[in-house]
Design a protein around this motif. Structure first.
Motif, mmCIF file in Angstrom:
data_model
loop_
_atom_site.group_PDB
_atom_site.id
_atom_site.type_symbol
_atom_site.label_atom_id
_atom_site.label_comp_id
_atom_site.label_asym_id
_atom_site.label_seq_id
_atom_site.Cartn_x
_atom_site.Cartn_y
_atom_site.Cartn_z
ATOM 1 N N PHE A 56 24.585 -34.518 -27.963
ATOM 2 C CA PHE A 56 24.558 -33.515 -26.908
ATOM 3 C C PHE A 56 23.771 -32.296 -27.382
ATOM 4 O O PHE A 56 24.034 -31.743 -28.449
ATOM 5 N N GLY A 57 22.802 -31.873 -26.583
ATOM 6 C CA GLY A 57 21.954 -30.736 -26.923
ATOM 7 C C GLY A 57 22.539 -29.424 -26.427
ATOM 8 O O GLY A 57 22.816 -29.264 -25.231
ATOM 9 N N THR A 58 22.720 -28.484 -27.345
ATOM 10 C CA THR A 58 23.278 -27.174 -26.997
ATOM 11 C C THR A 58 22.192 -26.114 -27.105
ATOM 12 O O THR A 58 21.084 -26.373 -27.593
ATOM 13 N N ILE A 59 22.518 -24.908 -26.650
ATOM 14 C CA ILE A 59 21.679 -23.743 -26.937
ATOM 15 C C ILE A 59 22.597 -22.620 -27.414
ATOM 16 O O ILE A 59 23.787 -22.593 -27.097
ATOM 17 N N HIS A 60 22.021 -21.705 -28.179
ATOM 18 C CA HIS A 60 22.810 -20.651 -28.814
ATOM 19 C C HIS A 60 22.914 -19.433 -27.901
ATOM 20 O O HIS A 60 22.364 -18.366 -28.190
ATOM 21 N N VAL A 187 29.129 -18.433 -28.215
ATOM 22 C CA VAL A 187 27.984 -19.274 -27.858
ATOM 23 C C VAL A 187 28.491 -20.697 -27.636
ATOM 24 O O VAL A 187 29.604 -21.050 -28.050
ATOM 25 N N LEU A 188 27.688 -21.512 -26.971
ATOM 26 C CA LEU A 188 28.128 -22.846 -26.553
ATOM 27 C C LEU A 188 28.640 -23.680 -27.726
ATOM 28 O O LEU A 188 29.684 -24.345 -27.622
ATOM 29 N N ASP A 189 27.915 -23.664 -28.852
ATOM 30 C CA ASP A 189 28.331 -24.451 -30.017
ATOM 31 C C ASP A 189 29.723 -24.041 -30.493
ATOM 32 O O ASP A 189 30.584 -24.886 -30.768
ATOM 33 N N LEU A 190 29.934 -22.718 -30.604
ATOM 34 C CA LEU A 190 31.208 -22.212 -31.107
ATOM 35 C C LEU A 190 32.337 -22.512 -30.133
ATOM 36 O O LEU A 190 33.453 -22.854 -30.537
ATOM 37 N N HIS A 255 15.567 -22.192 -18.554
ATOM 38 C CA HIS A 255 15.018 -23.518 -18.852
ATOM 39 C C HIS A 255 16.141 -24.542 -19.029
ATOM 40 O O HIS A 255 16.026 -25.679 -18.572
ATOM 41 N N TYR A 256 17.201 -24.154 -19.686
ATOM 42 C CA TYR A 256 18.323 -25.076 -19.917
ATOM 43 C C TYR A 256 19.012 -25.426 -18.601
ATOM 44 O O TYR A 256 19.297 -26.590 -18.327
ATOM 45 N N PHE A 328 24.314 -30.708 -31.349
ATOM 46 C CA PHE A 328 23.286 -30.008 -32.112
ATOM 47 C C PHE A 328 22.413 -29.212 -31.151
ATOM 48 O O PHE A 328 22.395 -29.472 -29.947
ATOM 49 N N GLY A 329 21.641 -28.269 -31.678
ATOM 50 C CA GLY A 329 20.674 -27.555 -30.852
ATOM 51 C C GLY A 329 19.759 -28.519 -30.119
ATOM 52 O O GLY A 329 19.298 -29.515 -30.683
#
Length: 434
Positions: A56-60, A187-190, A255-256, A328-329
């Protein structure tokens, strides 16, 4: 080195959200929220195995800015997976401590001792400006949560005179009005890491702190000075109103959310490094900018993709009975030499999972085929003649014939052939070993 974990987590996206914060209205950014799941964009890929694994692609960025645009099947894949892995484990105090330590100048040095006098003076003047503007940039919601401008400045820029210049450059880029107003939300990852812990999932990381720190610290000193100088020039021009930011956090969110899989945009978010290439630079500085861009692309994207891909493979091979969700990013999955490329070259089947596709089912059948409780049905019903045995059978009732030979001949090429291929493909996929 003893650090306040809450303070460091704030730098990477904010305080841990309480239940009320999670229920707040989501900010949907610059896109209209699509009316159906099929219109959403998907940064989910499925690794075919039993049980399945997901990329899965995340963004910070703050998770509230993108959460409503993440398809339900991506969220379902997260909930269904027993193990969730990230680049780094930002909920681990040792990881946070390591990230802070690697940013510091060695041997007790100070920025004033290593930077040219004029560059240091400009840096200090810019940070004084940021500190002055912070109270005006903060939102009522931030103040309502008990945040103060001085505390916020120290959380992001505290001890800046002891940091390596390359990390100061990244810090300056994070001290914009837009980014300041988003502080206080993970942020999304956290957020995903916090949710995984709350749901008692197994969590882990595929990288070590030094593997992310060393490439940044490996830039030679003249390149670091160039990068810091260019960063300050950009922000000074923005303050003077003579320059519009070429790339902002708002652009990344748009963009995301809007579905533009632009590898260039997401690679810069993944590497956390700005783009210094500018056609207005003198030729010799353009060469330096290109060298920095190539260095970071190689060290922070390509080499990491190779390493991360191999560690994903090791986890899958060592835990064949576990389901995984790797967050991951997004830049690690887009462009060239991606984590997906590494996995495919090793023989893993990795497929993009569009919105609306049920998780765990990577075979898409035509719309006129339904599989229910193990039975395959076709709508509308079709008649297929038995061409293998045309001999009459006295022990079997005669088969009903189609009312129109023309309708049967039309059905055969247009429906039956793809039907047979789809069913054969589906059954073969079921029989193939994982």
């Amino acid at each position: 080195m003893q650090l306040n974990l809450t303070l460091i987590c704030f730098v990477f996206g904010g305080f841990l959200p309480d239940a009320a914060a999670r229920r707040e209205q989501m900010d949907t950014g610059q896109c209209d929220l699509p009316r159906s799941q099929g219109e959403l964009n998907s940064f989910l890929w499925t690794i075919r195995r039993d049980p399945p694994a997901y990329l899965f692609g995340t963004i910070h960025v703050p998770y509230t800015r993108v959460w409503d645009f993440i398809p339900d099947n991506s969220k379902a894949a997260f909930h269904a997976s027993s193990s969730v892995y990230f680049e780094l484990d930002l909920t681990d105090p040792y990881t946070i401590s390591g990230l802070a330590s690697c940013q510091m100048l060695p041997h007790g040095e100070n920025l004033q001792d290593v930077l040219p006098r004029e560059l240091y003076r400009r840096l200090k003047r810019h940070l004084d400006y940021i500190k002055l503007m912070l109270p005006h940039w903060m939102t009522p919601d931030q103040r309502g949560k008990g945040l103060y401008a001085d505390y916020l400045f120290n959380a992001i820029a505290g001890n800046w005179e002891r940091k390596r210049p390359v990390w100061v450059m990244l810090m300056v880029n994070s001290l914009t009005e837009t980014d300041i107003r988003s502080r206080g939300v993970p942020v999304l990852d956290l957020y995903l890491a916090q949710e995984a812990e709350r749901m008692k999932k197994t969590t882990g990381a595929v990288e070590r702190v030094e593997e992310q720190c060393h490439p940044l610290n490996g830039l030679n000193f003249s390149q670091v000075l160039f990068a810091l100088n260019q960063t300050l020039l950009q922000h000074e021009s923005l303050r003077a109103g003579s320059l519009q930011a070429p790339y902002t956090t708002e652009d990344l969110i748009k963009h995301y959310n809007c579905g533009d899989l632009n590898a260039v945009i997401f690679n810069h978010d993944t590497s956390q490094v700005p783009n210094f290439i500018n056609t207005t630079l003198p030729p010799h500085e353009q060469v330096t900018a290109q060298e920095i861009d190539s260095y970071f692309r190689q060290e922070l994207i390509y080499k990491r993709n190779e390493r991360m891909g191999k560690r994903v493979m090791a986890l899958l091979r060592e835990n064949t009975d576990k389901s995984f969700f790797f967050a991951f990013g997004a830049g690690h999955f887009l462009g060239n030499n991606t984590v997906i490329d590494v996995l495919r070259q090793a023989g893993f089947e990795v497929e993009h999972t569009p919105p609306g596709q049920p998780i765990g089912n990577t075979t898409t059948l035509p719309s006129y085929i339904r599989i229910t409780n193990g039975y395959i049905t076709v709508k509308p019903p079709i008649w297929i003649s038995n061409r293998l045995d045309q001999r009459p059978r006295s022990d079997r009732p005669s088969q009903p014939q189609p009312t129109s030979s023309a309708s049967a001949s039309l059905l055969w090429p247009s429906v039956t052939s793809p039907l047979c291929m789809a069913i054969a493909s589906f059954l073969l996929n079921l029989l193939q070993p994982s």
